[in-house]
Design an enzyme around this catalytic site. Structure first.
Site, PDB file in Angstrom:
ATOM      1  N   THR A  92     114.956  31.536  42.471  1.00  0.00           N
ATOM      2  CA  THR A  92     114.754  30.177  42.009  1.00  0.00           C
ATOM      3  C   THR A  92     115.833  29.400  42.724  1.00  0.00           C
ATOM      4  OG1 THR A  92     113.756  29.670  39.847  1.00  0.00           O
ATOM      5  CG2 THR A  92     116.097  29.284  40.044  1.00  0.00           C
ATOM      6  N   SER A 124     105.875  50.459  45.120  1.00  0.00           N
ATOM      7  CA  SER A 124     105.622  51.504  46.126  1.00  0.00           C
ATOM      8  C   SER A 124     106.905  52.270  46.384  1.00  0.00           C
ATOM      9  CB  SER A 124     105.085  50.884  47.406  1.00  0.00           C
ATOM     10  OG  SER A 124     106.043  50.023  47.973  1.00  0.00           O
ATOM     11  N   GLU A 145     113.941  34.763  51.760  1.00  0.00           N
ATOM     12  CA  GLU A 145     113.663  36.195  51.628  1.00  0.00           C
ATOM     13  C   GLU A 145     113.093  36.761  52.926  1.00  0.00           C
ATOM     14  OE1 GLU A 145     112.994  36.377  46.838  1.00  0.00           O
ATOM     15  OE2 GLU A 145     111.308  35.913  48.136  1.00  0.00           O
ATOM     16  N   LYS A 149     122.119  28.656  44.833  1.00  0.00           N
ATOM     17  CA  LYS A 149     121.500  29.955  45.030  1.00  0.00           C
ATOM     18  C   LYS A 149     120.001  29.733  45.221  1.00  0.00           C
ATOM     19  CE  LYS A 149     119.505  32.203  42.555  1.00  0.00           C
ATOM     20  NZ  LYS A 149     118.066  32.438  42.219  1.00  0.00           N
ATOM     21  N   ASN A 188     108.735  41.096  48.227  1.00  0.00           N
ATOM     22  CA  ASN A 188     107.909  40.529  47.174  1.00  0.00           C
ATOM     23  C   ASN A 188     106.708  41.368  46.784  1.00  0.00           C
ATOM     24  OD1 ASN A 188     109.187  37.930  46.524  1.00  0.00           O
ATOM     25  ND2 ASN A 188     108.949  37.615  48.725  1.00  0.00           N
ATOM     26  N   THR A 210     120.715  35.887  42.902  1.00  0.00           N
ATOM     27  CA  THR A 210     119.697  36.899  42.553  1.00  0.00           C
ATOM     28  C   THR A 210     119.379  37.696  43.822  1.00  0.00           C
ATOM     29  OG1 THR A 210     117.940  35.267  42.808  1.00  0.00           O
ATOM     30  CG2 THR A 210     118.745  35.674  40.572  1.00  0.00           C
TER      31      THR A 210
END
Lengths: 413, 413
Positions: free
Chosen positions: A195, A413, A285, A184, A408, A158
């Protein structure tokens, strides 16, 4: 799948050899992403044994509920994984989607629905339209082959910036067995996107109950010791399948996790899971630096793990690492807040090899320049000795950067 | 003290009236900051009763250890607070610094060192040079007056962008009593800079033991229900002093926390602490939006509080709020990870007045536009009904922005 690859990505990817009895195929079903694969099916032509561990979330996804049921049989014939939609918090529609997928997979693989395993990762709360891919499964079974590990690893991504792949070999009765794994996960959870999923396959002949016991042990120092943001997915799933094909080559069946003949296998499984888990943490991330927190001298291992997690999850420790700041005061803070036995005046803290604090105060010999040099590396080892006992644990995490906030928080925006 | 004032700062500051028996003064001692006050001393010319609660950190600062000792006497004559250095993890030097400060304060105020209370906030691990300000204390006692509340609130700031001030009145035996409070804290902890400190003074005549019991109760729904980043300071300190001056105006002494005559006082104290705590949360480092998490329908209040904290502390919920994203899937995730009783299919979630999830799935009547409108406000109310029991709790937090990462990670850039 994010735009640019993490600076912490491996320099080269492991090449996973075929494992007899495990065929796989992928497809682009257009579930959410465009121009990439988002569906992976694995087929075991002879029944494989299977073990699994899942999220501890009280609000698990429909596929997690489904797998927990299938796992009771201990037998697997097919695995279907989709990315782009987590089928989580989708109510009755979610249950219908897992039933529809399982029926299609069972028809395609010629097995019972209870021999099917499912996993989904992606947006939460959106109904999953299983009709988008259930018609593709028969074709995937036809097409599946044993040499598609990299493609399988890519189809389940993802927000991952690279596929996670690992392979190990072990020996049972002098016969070489192989373990392959893919994973992943980029946040421990990011329900719109991420996840943690991992699928491991071996040709070793291990009975389901023994495999489950080995997995329960191996997952503790590996996947249960990585953290990106302390958040826990509704969908985390780790499945281990044993095709048992090595039995034909002379490896005797293992029916008990304590069997000495399986020692090499257990060690290799643990090592493989740790490799995959660290790859997940390094692709956290927005991560720019990997963090390894080693706690020793705690009253016991459990206590050491809680303290290590408190350090690795602390936003202030994580932002200090991002800023290359050898801010050991924040490590003291995190130790103090963990709620575990600790004595301020026995505490010692190192960044890399540089001892920065000792005996309840700043190390008098501590060199700011040396500590700063450590902080500029792309993997920072934070070591804490509590001076109380023999408990020790290592946890793997990453820094907290503006990119994490952007990934996140910047949808609108 | 940060450059620009938070957009969540109060439109106007409370004006705190004098409280008979409590004089204060401030000075610029140059401990770390330039061009601002960093030292505050409060003097009680007649002995005040005192109650206190402190950080639960296992690695508390030297002043916290000192206050815990002084608190045993239940009597206060002087309070000395400095900003710029936390005197935390400073070993024997830290203990020497508290002793030196307490002796200077006791000499200046004409009292025993055991009647002195101390607090320090700022950088951790740096020895505090108490010589920088111990010589100033006699002058501060001379200079101190009852009308310096705003100045006192400003002197204790670190990364705070505004002083936190609150005042309430209550009645004991028909006589009006006053409670004033000041607070600071911008992360729940940021050892280089922040910590939570609060000092409350009343003229109500409350015995130390009763005051301690009232404080223990009042702190739960207030300071123990705010979170900025889930990190806990080595130095968090909340002290309540009662000068008892209202006794001369006819308010009878309260010696028992359960005394009905003190009901109005207890309610006002709780309300004042909540006001200060919310001001702290709204000045969270980098905060652009305040978050109020209301959990109801939990099995009990304790369970509700843990779930509310899991939501308010989740980096993924906090970044979603920063991004004005009505991402209720992350709220489901946070409920699921809290480890408390929850049933997916009984869960309902609101953003403001908009119900977004119900009965285990997305609310079919949910309007994305209406939810988005809620997310654009500067205070976001997230409400969760677990549908299991009568337990409820409210927690106050803030969003997680790039500015938080910048404040805490950009020292060296």
């Amino acid at each position: 799948m994010s735009g640019s690859t993490s600076p912490l990505a491996p320099k080269s990817f492991a090449v996973l050899p075929p494992i007899e009895g495990a065929r796989m195929a992928t497809a682009a079903a257009g579930i959410k992403y465009k121009g990439r694969t988002d569906l992976m099916m694995m087929v075991f032509d002879r029944p494989a044994t299977v073990a699994g561990v899942f999220t501890r979330s009280k609000c698990p996804s429909a596929p997690v509920d489904f797998c927990r049921e299938s796992l009771k049989g201990g037998v697997a014939r097919a695995l279907v994984v989709n990315s782009g939609n987590a089928n989580a918090f989708t109510g009755k529609k979610g249950v219908q989607a897992t039933a529809m997928t399982a029926e299609a997979a069972a028809r395609a693989a010629g097995c019972a629905t209870s021999d099917v395993f499912l996993a989904s990762t992606g947006v939460i709360g959106e109904p999953l339209d299983a009709g988008k891919f259930s018609g593709l499964l028969a074709g995937l079974v036809q097409d599946a082959s044993e040499d598609r590990w990299r493609a399988a690893g890519e189809a389940i991504m993802t927000t991952d910036t690279y596929p996670k792949l690992a392979t190990r070999t072990a020996s049972i009765d002098g016969v070489a067995v192989t373990i392959n794994g893919i994973a992943k996960g980029a946040g421990m959870i990011a329900p719109d996107m991420a996840t943690m999923l991992s699928f491991v396959v071996t040709d070793a002949p291990i009975a389901a109950r023994a495999l489950q016991a080995m997995l329960a042990e191996a997952v503790e120092p590996s996947f249960n010791s990585v953290t990106v943001d302390s958040d826990t997915s509704t969908s985390d799933t780790l499945l281990v399948f044993a095709t048992c094909a090595a039995e034909h080559r002379g490896a005797g069946a293992v029916s008990d996790a304590g069997d000495e003949r399986a020692a090499s296998f257990k060690a290799a499984l643990t090592d493989l899971l740790l490799d995959l888990a660290r790859q997940v943490a390094r692709d956290g991330e927005g991560a720019r630096k990997a963090v390894v927190v080693e706690v020793e001298g705690a009253v016991d291992d459990r206590s050491a793990k809680r303290i290590a997690l408190a350090i690795a999850n602390s936003p202030l420790v994580k932002t200090a690492v991002a800023g290359e700041d050898a801010n050991w005061g924040r490590v003291v803070m995190a130790v103090g807040k963990a709620g575990e036995p600790a004595e301020r005046d026995r505490l010692a803290i190192w960044f890399g090899d540089v001892r920065v604090a000792f005996g309840g105060e700043r190390d008098p010999d501590y060199s700011e320049a040396a500590a700063s040099a450590v902080m500029q590396k792309d993997e920072i080892v934070v070591r804490v000795d509590l001076g109380l006992g023999d408990g020790r644990w290592t946890v793997y995490g990453c820094d907290l950067t503006k990119e994490y906030v952007a990934i996140n928080g910047d949808y609108r925006s």
